[in-house]
Structure formats: structure tokens, C-alpha cells
Scaffold this motif. Structure first.
Motif, PDB file in Angstrom:
ATOM      1  N   ALA A   8      15.068   9.471  17.486  1.00  0.00           N
ATOM      2  CA  ALA A   8      14.187  10.549  17.034  1.00  0.00           C
ATOM      3  C   ALA A   8      14.959  11.841  16.810  1.00  0.00           C
ATOM      4  O   ALA A   8      14.723  12.553  15.824  1.00  0.00           O
ATOM      5  N   LEU A   9      15.874  12.160  17.730  1.00  0.00           N
ATOM      6  CA  LEU A   9      16.636  13.405  17.606  1.00  0.00           C
ATOM      7  C   LEU A   9      17.577  13.381  16.411  1.00  0.00           C
ATOM      8  O   LEU A   9      17.977  14.442  15.906  1.00  0.00           O
ATOM      9  N   ALA A  10      17.922  12.184  15.957  1.00  0.00           N
ATOM     10  CA  ALA A  10      18.782  12.062  14.777  1.00  0.00           C
ATOM     11  C   ALA A  10      17.997  12.270  13.483  1.00  0.00           C
ATOM     12  O   ALA A  10      18.591  12.429  12.412  1.00  0.00           O
ATOM     13  N   MET A  11      16.679  12.261  13.583  1.00  0.00           N
ATOM     14  CA  MET A  11      15.825  12.465  12.409  1.00  0.00           C
ATOM     15  C   MET A  11      15.412  13.934  12.302  1.00  0.00           C
ATOM     16  O   MET A  11      15.213  14.587  13.327  1.00  0.00           O
ATOM     17  N   PRO A  12      15.293  14.474  11.098  1.00  0.00           N
ATOM     18  CA  PRO A  12      14.758  15.838  10.960  1.00  0.00           C
ATOM     19  C   PRO A  12      13.332  15.885  11.516  1.00  0.00           C
ATOM     20  O   PRO A  12      12.606  14.883  11.447  1.00  0.00           O
ATOM     21  N   ALA A  71      14.456  13.877  35.106  1.00  0.00           N
ATOM     22  CA  ALA A  71      14.792  14.054  33.696  1.00  0.00           C
ATOM     23  C   ALA A  71      15.677  15.279  33.485  1.00  0.00           C
ATOM     24  O   ALA A  71      16.587  15.266  32.640  1.00  0.00           O
ATOM     25  N   TYR A  72      15.434  16.337  34.254  1.00  0.00           N
ATOM     26  CA  TYR A  72      16.310  17.511  34.189  1.00  0.00           C
ATOM     27  C   TYR A  72      17.728  17.143  34.625  1.00  0.00           C
ATOM     28  O   TYR A  72      18.715  17.505  33.964  1.00  0.00           O
ATOM     29  N   ARG A  73      17.830  16.424  35.747  1.00  0.00           N
ATOM     30  CA  ARG A  73      19.165  16.057  36.263  1.00  0.00           C
ATOM     31  C   ARG A  73      19.912  15.147  35.290  1.00  0.00           C
ATOM     32  O   ARG A  73      21.143  15.224  35.183  1.00  0.00           O
ATOM     33  N   ALA A  74      19.163  14.324  34.572  1.00  0.00           N
ATOM     34  CA  ALA A  74      19.797  13.380  33.640  1.00  0.00           C
ATOM     35  C   ALA A  74      20.101  14.011  32.286  1.00  0.00           C
ATOM     36  O   ALA A  74      20.722  13.366  31.424  1.00  0.00           O
ATOM     37  N   GLY A  75      19.659  15.246  32.081  1.00  0.00           N
ATOM     38  CA  GLY A  75      19.946  15.927  30.826  1.00  0.00           C
ATOM     39  C   GLY A  75      18.931  15.706  29.730  1.00  0.00           C
ATOM     40  O   GLY A  75      19.127  16.153  28.591  1.00  0.00           O
ATOM     41  N   TYR A  76      17.825  15.002  30.037  1.00  0.00           N
ATOM     42  CA  TYR A  76      16.786  14.794  29.032  1.00  0.00           C
ATOM     43  C   TYR A  76      15.938  16.038  28.844  1.00  0.00           C
ATOM     44  O   TYR A  76      15.249  16.180  27.832  1.00  0.00           O
ATOM     45  N   LEU A  77      15.955  16.921  29.827  1.00  0.00           N
ATOM     46  CA  LEU A  77      15.269  18.198  29.756  1.00  0.00           C
ATOM     47  C   LEU A  77      16.257  19.301  30.088  1.00  0.00           C
ATOM     48  O   LEU A  77      17.318  19.042  30.653  1.00  0.00           O
ATOM     49  N   GLY A  78      15.918  20.534  29.740  1.00  0.00           N
ATOM     50  CA  GLY A  78      16.787  21.659  30.051  1.00  0.00           C
ATOM     51  C   GLY A  78      17.695  22.022  28.886  1.00  0.00           C
ATOM     52  O   GLY A  78      17.331  21.856  27.713  1.00  0.00           O
ATOM     53  N   ILE A  81      10.313  13.918  22.271  1.00  0.00           N
ATOM     54  CA  ILE A  81      10.241  13.563  20.845  1.00  0.00           C
ATOM     55  C   ILE A  81       9.235  14.453  20.126  1.00  0.00           C
ATOM     56  O   ILE A  81       9.508  14.975  19.033  1.00  0.00           O
ATOM     57  N   ALA A  82       8.059  14.649  20.732  1.00  0.00           N
ATOM     58  CA  ALA A  82       7.030  15.476  20.109  1.00  0.00           C
ATOM     59  C   ALA A  82       7.481  16.929  19.972  1.00  0.00           C
ATOM     60  O   ALA A  82       7.223  17.575  18.943  1.00  0.00           O
ATOM     61  N   CYS A  83       8.166  17.448  20.976  1.00  0.00           N
ATOM     62  CA  CYS A  83       8.648  18.830  20.914  1.00  0.00           C
ATOM     63  C   CYS A  83       9.707  18.997  19.827  1.00  0.00           C
ATOM     64  O   CYS A  83       9.757  20.034  19.148  1.00  0.00           O
ATOM     65  N   HIS A  84      10.542  17.983  19.662  1.00  0.00           N
ATOM     66  CA  HIS A  84      11.516  18.011  18.557  1.00  0.00           C
ATOM     67  C   HIS A  84      10.775  18.068  17.227  1.00  0.00           C
ATOM     68  O   HIS A  84      11.161  18.833  16.329  1.00  0.00           O
ATOM     69  N   ALA A  85       9.701  17.286  17.109  1.00  0.00           N
ATOM     70  CA  ALA A  85       8.972  17.199  15.844  1.00  0.00           C
ATOM     71  C   ALA A  85       8.266  18.510  15.491  1.00  0.00           C
ATOM     72  O   ALA A  85       8.292  18.942  14.332  1.00  0.00           O
ATOM     73  N   GLY A 113      20.112  22.025  25.980  1.00  0.00           N
ATOM     74  CA  GLY A 113      20.605  21.046  25.016  1.00  0.00           C
ATOM     75  C   GLY A 113      19.796  19.761  24.938  1.00  0.00           C
ATOM     76  O   GLY A 113      20.246  18.781  24.340  1.00  0.00           O
ATOM     77  N   ALA A 114      18.619  19.753  25.507  1.00  0.00           N
ATOM     78  CA  ALA A 114      17.809  18.531  25.502  1.00  0.00           C
ATOM     79  C   ALA A 114      17.412  18.104  24.095  1.00  0.00           C
ATOM     80  O   ALA A 114      17.247  16.911  23.816  1.00  0.00           O
ATOM     81  N   LEU A 115      17.276  19.078  23.202  1.00  0.00           N
ATOM     82  CA  LEU A 115      16.901  18.781  21.822  1.00  0.00           C
ATOM     83  C   LEU A 115      18.096  18.893  20.880  1.00  0.00           C
ATOM     84  O   LEU A 115      17.947  19.114  19.683  1.00  0.00           O
ATOM     85  N   GLY A 116      19.296  18.716  21.416  1.00  0.00           N
ATOM     86  CA  GLY A 116      20.498  18.855  20.612  1.00  0.00           C
ATOM     87  C   GLY A 116      21.162  20.193  20.867  1.00  0.00           C
ATOM     88  O   GLY A 116      20.740  20.970  21.729  1.00  0.00           O
ATOM     89  N   ALA A 117      22.189  20.475  20.100  1.00  0.00           N
ATOM     90  CA  ALA A 117      22.945  21.705  20.292  1.00  0.00           C
ATOM     91  C   ALA A 117      22.032  22.923  20.146  1.00  0.00           C
ATOM     92  O   ALA A 117      21.419  23.138  19.104  1.00  0.00           O
ATOM     93  N   GLY A 118      21.951  23.688  21.240  1.00  0.00           N
ATOM     94  CA  GLY A 118      21.138  24.900  21.215  1.00  0.00           C
ATOM     95  C   GLY A 118      19.658  24.663  21.347  1.00  0.00           C
ATOM     96  O   GLY A 118      18.879  25.610  21.311  1.00  0.00           O
ATOM     97  N   GLY A 119      19.265  23.416  21.494  1.00  0.00           N
ATOM     98  CA  GLY A 119      17.845  23.092  21.585  1.00  0.00           C
ATOM     99  C   GLY A 119      17.413  22.841  23.010  1.00  0.00           C
ATOM    100  O   GLY A 119      17.499  21.709  23.489  1.00  0.00           O
ATOM    101  N   ASP A 120      16.985  23.871  23.694  1.00  0.00           N
ATOM    102  CA  ASP A 120      16.559  23.731  25.085  1.00  0.00           C
ATOM    103  C   ASP A 120      15.092  23.300  25.141  1.00  0.00           C
ATOM    104  O   ASP A 120      14.309  23.584  24.234  1.00  0.00           O
TER     105      ASP A 120
END
Length: 447
Positions: A41-45, A148-155, A116-120, A157-164
Motif C-alpha cells: 500500500a505504501l508503494a502506491m500513491p 506497533a510503535y516499537r516495531a516502527g509501524y507507527l511513529g 493504510i487508510a491514513c496513507h490514502a 517515518g511510519a508512512l515513509g520518509a517524513g511521514g509520521d
């Protein structure tokens, strides 16, 4: 669907790992394919993700059945305002119990869907508004968010570079009205939970007057599977206008109540075959297709397809897919009275039709149930319900009127019996209708 064996009717996706040990942990979720959809999902616009979910045909699982992708598409872009995702986990509809077990057994399915929804929708902050009474679920969801925070899925860069991305888990205080999306937003902002006048809609001016998407738990939790397995796979289940899988909550006088995950369009007859049917020696009398706020059905509706169009064509609503089944020992007047007492208690009081109407419905129903009513009270019930239906500020009033209309349609004679016989014909002191060899099977209305 009827030609398949009962076992093949089930499509466990969200519930696939619920029976696993420590199913709620991050390790277990990843072992069953969790977070596999996220990098895709993050690889998609963002707009492509919205279009993909829209093309899948996913409809909101909270009751209204509004297309999820279309709701995401309503968020204005380039407006310079922060965007918010709010997940409605305030599951309070009598008979409904799907979001709570989902959060308890597999909270990471929701978290992955949120990312995924927040990215969208280009959001950097999501809120989960949870029903406050379910403290064990609250603690488990908070623990999963921390994982999820500890694993890096949140926080960071969670949505990519600069995407918190941050998630706030908020526990409500047990108000049914806060399940209505605008009342939920007011409560989340710290005000009294009451519905807002619309327009403006939440997509334009929602939380903190910013563009906001409000989605049900099951809706968001279904997104990762769609991204991972494909929209064609999702559309291969269900019907053309109601595609996919969903959770049906089967409760009441059935042999094996519980959650049954199946394609939209399955029938109650098929679900009863899966659950061992009604309790031994008894038959189905009436049932709700989507919780107590949806018009009731009888045994003549056993083969109605349980999707949005099929249930609507038969005169009810699919709602939250809370299938409450009652056998011939149940007093319809008693059940409807208990439901109406619930709606009168939970009315926020903002609008007159609901505030006053539900109060008077309860007074009339209590008199009829106790054998103190008049035959003219039956028409008075219908008249008051008509003055509530479609005239209240939000759907709570409509939900209170639905059991009145439908019970009078199918069981008017039972109301008349209460009046002419000066009491309930199902009263244990007056009848043997309640006799049963298994007292634990008597499941009362959950209000």
C-alpha cells in the motif's frame, strides 16, 4: 450457495487466527501474513489506494453500508488542513458483538488497516473511539499500539520518509449516542456527545473542524486483506453490489451462538445449519437481521440473502449483521418493550421527537405488557412511532421506531392478547410456554 456444504460457506479472514494462542500479539499476527499488505500500500500513491479500495466494492460494516473508498475520496486535498481518521469502536447496538471480539483477538488487523487508510487520505493522526465498558479490550488495544510503535509501524517515518503517524486510543463513557459519527466527534473533542447538524459533513469539517473520515472497526480491518490478496479475490465473494466477507453475530435461542464469518448474501437458514439450528425442541419465531434497531423478520424470511440489497428489498436493513434469534417462548411485546426502554434511556434529548416520543412509547408498552392497556393504545403506539421515524435529529429515533412498526406488522394479535387477556400469555405463572429442560438456554434481550 445453497448447494455447498455448510462448512464451505464460511470464509475466515478476519477471524482466521482467533483460535490461536496469543492471537493478539504482533508475532502471531505477522506469522499469519500480518503487515504483508502495508509495504504494498505504501508503494502506491494515495489516490491509487483510494481507487483500489473503491474498486473492491468494500462497504462500511458499521450499519449504513456506505462505500468505504468513496468516503475516503470525499476528503478534500490541498486544503492545508490536517486530516484525521477516526475509527468508530463504540459498539453498543443491542445484539451486536463483532468489533469487540475482533479488537480483543486481532487488534493488529485494525492497526495495519489504519496505517493504510491514513496513507490514502493523507492523515498523520488517527483516533480509535472505544466503548469504555470493555476495559480488557482497551488494555489489549493499547498494548498492540505500543507494540506497533516499537516495531516502527507507527511513529516517525511510519508512512515513509517524513511521514509520521500517531494513533490515540480514546475510551468513551458508555453512551450509545456516541456511536453516531458526529456525536462521537463531539465527545472526542471533550463536549457532550450529541449529533451535529449536517452539512457540513465530517469529510469537510469533522474533528476539530478539519476533514475527517469516520469508519467502523471491521471496515478498516478488512482493508489489509483486500490490498494483500487483491480486489478480484474480494469481489469473488458475496454479491455484485455487496461483495466480500463479513462477520455475522448469531445470538439468542440457537444451539451454538457466536461469530460466523461468511460472504455477504448467506441466508439465516444456512447460518442456522452451521450453528446447529434453534435450541432442541423449539422453532424460530422472530429475528433481527442487524440489531434491535432494524425491523424484525419472522421464519418466512429464512431464505432472504443477508446482503444490503436483499435485506432492504425484504423490508429491513442489514445494519451490523446482529442476528438475534428468538423462539416461540418469547413474548414479542416484552422484547420490544425492553428494546424501547434502552432507546429511551440512551436518547441524548437534543430533539423533541426522540426525547418525548421514546418516553411515551415506553409508558404505553409497559401498560400493554402488564395487561393494563387499551386496544386504542396499539394505534397510538404506531402513531407515536410515526412521529419519531424520519423526524428525529439522528438515526436513534428511527431505530426506536423500527421494532414498533415491524412487531405490529407481524404480531399485532399478540399485542391484542395482552390487552384482552389482561396480561402476558407468556408469563410463567399463566402459561407453560416457558417450560424448558435447559434453563441456561433462556437468553434475554441484551439491552
Amino acid at each position: 450457495m445453497g448447494e455447498q456444504s455448510p462448512e464451505k460457506l464460511l470464509t475466515p479472514v478476519l477471524s482466521a487466527s482467533w483460535d490461536q494462542e496469543d492471537s493478539w500479539t504482533l508475532d502471531n499476527y505477522r506469522a499469519h501474513g500480518g503487515y504483508r499488505a502495508l509495504p504494498k500500500a505504501l508503494a502506491m500513491p494515495p489516490d491509487e489506494v483510494i481507487a483500489y479500495v473503491k474498486d473492491s466494492g468494500l462497504r462500511g460494516r458499521g450499519g449504513a453500508g456506505f462505500p468505504t473508498g468513496m468516503k475516503w475520496q470525499f476528503i478534500p486535498q490541498g486544503d492545508g488542513k490536517p486530516h484525521y481518521l477516526v475509527v468508530n469502536a463504540d459498539e453498543s447496538e443491542p445484539g451486536t458483538c463483532k468489533d469487540i471480539p475482533l479488537l480483543y483477538a486481532s487488534p493488529h488487523a485494525l492497526i495495519e488497516g489504519i496505517v493504510i487508510a491514513c496513507h490514502a487520505i493523507r492523515s498523520h493522526h488517527a483516533f480509535v473511539y472505544l466503548r469504555g465498558e470493555v476495559v480488557p479490550v482497551l488494555r489489549r488495544l493499547q498494548a498492540a499500539v505500543a507494540e506497533a510503535y516499537r516495531a516502527g509501524y507507527l511513529g516517525k517515518g511510519a508512512l515513509g520518509a517524513g511521514g509520521d503517524l500517531d494513533i490515540t486510543v480514546h475510551a468513551g463513557a458508555g453512551a450509545y449516542i456516541c456511536g453516531e459519527e458526529t456525536a462521537l466527534l463531539d465527545s472526542l473533542e471533550g463536549r457532550r456527545g450529541q449529533p451535529r447538524l449536517r452539512p457540513p459533513f465530517p469529510a469537510v469539517a469533522g474533528l476539530y473542524a478539519c476533514p475527517t473520515v469516520v469508519n467502523n472497526v471491521e471496515s478498516i480491518a478488512s482493508v489489509p486483506a483486500i490490498i494483500d490478496r487483491g480486489k478480484e479475490w474480494f469481489r469473488s465473494m458475496g454479491s455484485e453490489k455487496s461483495p466480500g466477507f463479513t462477520l455475522y453475530s448469531l445470538s439468542g435461542h440457537v444451539a451454538r451462538p457466536g461469530q460466523y464469518e461468511a460472504p455477504l448474501g448467506i441466508t439465516l437458514r444456512e447460518l442456522l445449519d452451521l450453528s446447529g439450528g434453534m435450541r432442541p425442541g423449539h422453532r424460530l419465531k422472530f429475528w433481527t437481521p442487524g440489531g434491535s434497531s432494524t425491523p424484525m423478520f419472522t421464519d418466512e424470511h429464512l431464505d432472504v440473502p443477508l446482503d444490503y440489497e436483499g435485506v432492504g428489498a425484504a423490508g429491513s436493513m442489514l445494519g451490523t449483521k446482529a442476528l438475534q434469534c428468538f423462539d416461540e417462548t418469547t413474548c414479542v411485546v416484552r422484547a420490544v418493550t425492553r428494546w424501547t426502554e434502552f432507546y429511551a434511556h440512551e436518547s441524548c434529548g437534543k430533539c423533541t421527537p426522540c426525547r418525548e416520543g421514546t418516553y411515551w412509547l415506553v409508558q404505553l408498552l409497559r401498560d400493554i405488557e402488564a395487561g393494563k392497556g387499551l386496544l386504542s393504545d396499539i394505534d397510538k403506539l404506531a402513531d407515536i412511532a410515526d412521529n419519531i421515524n424520519g423526524k428525529s435529529f439522528c438515526a436513534l429515533g428511527d431505530g426506536a421506531a423500527s421494532p414498533i412498526f415491524s412487531s405490529l406488522k407481524y404480531f399485532r394479535e399478540e399485542y391484542e392478547q395482552h390487552i384482552t387477556q389482561r396480561g402476558c400469555p407468556f408469563d410463567p405463572a399463566r402459561s407453560t410456554a416457558w417450560a424448558d429442560d435447559d434453563s441456561s438456554a433462556h437468553l434475554e434481550v441484551n439491552a
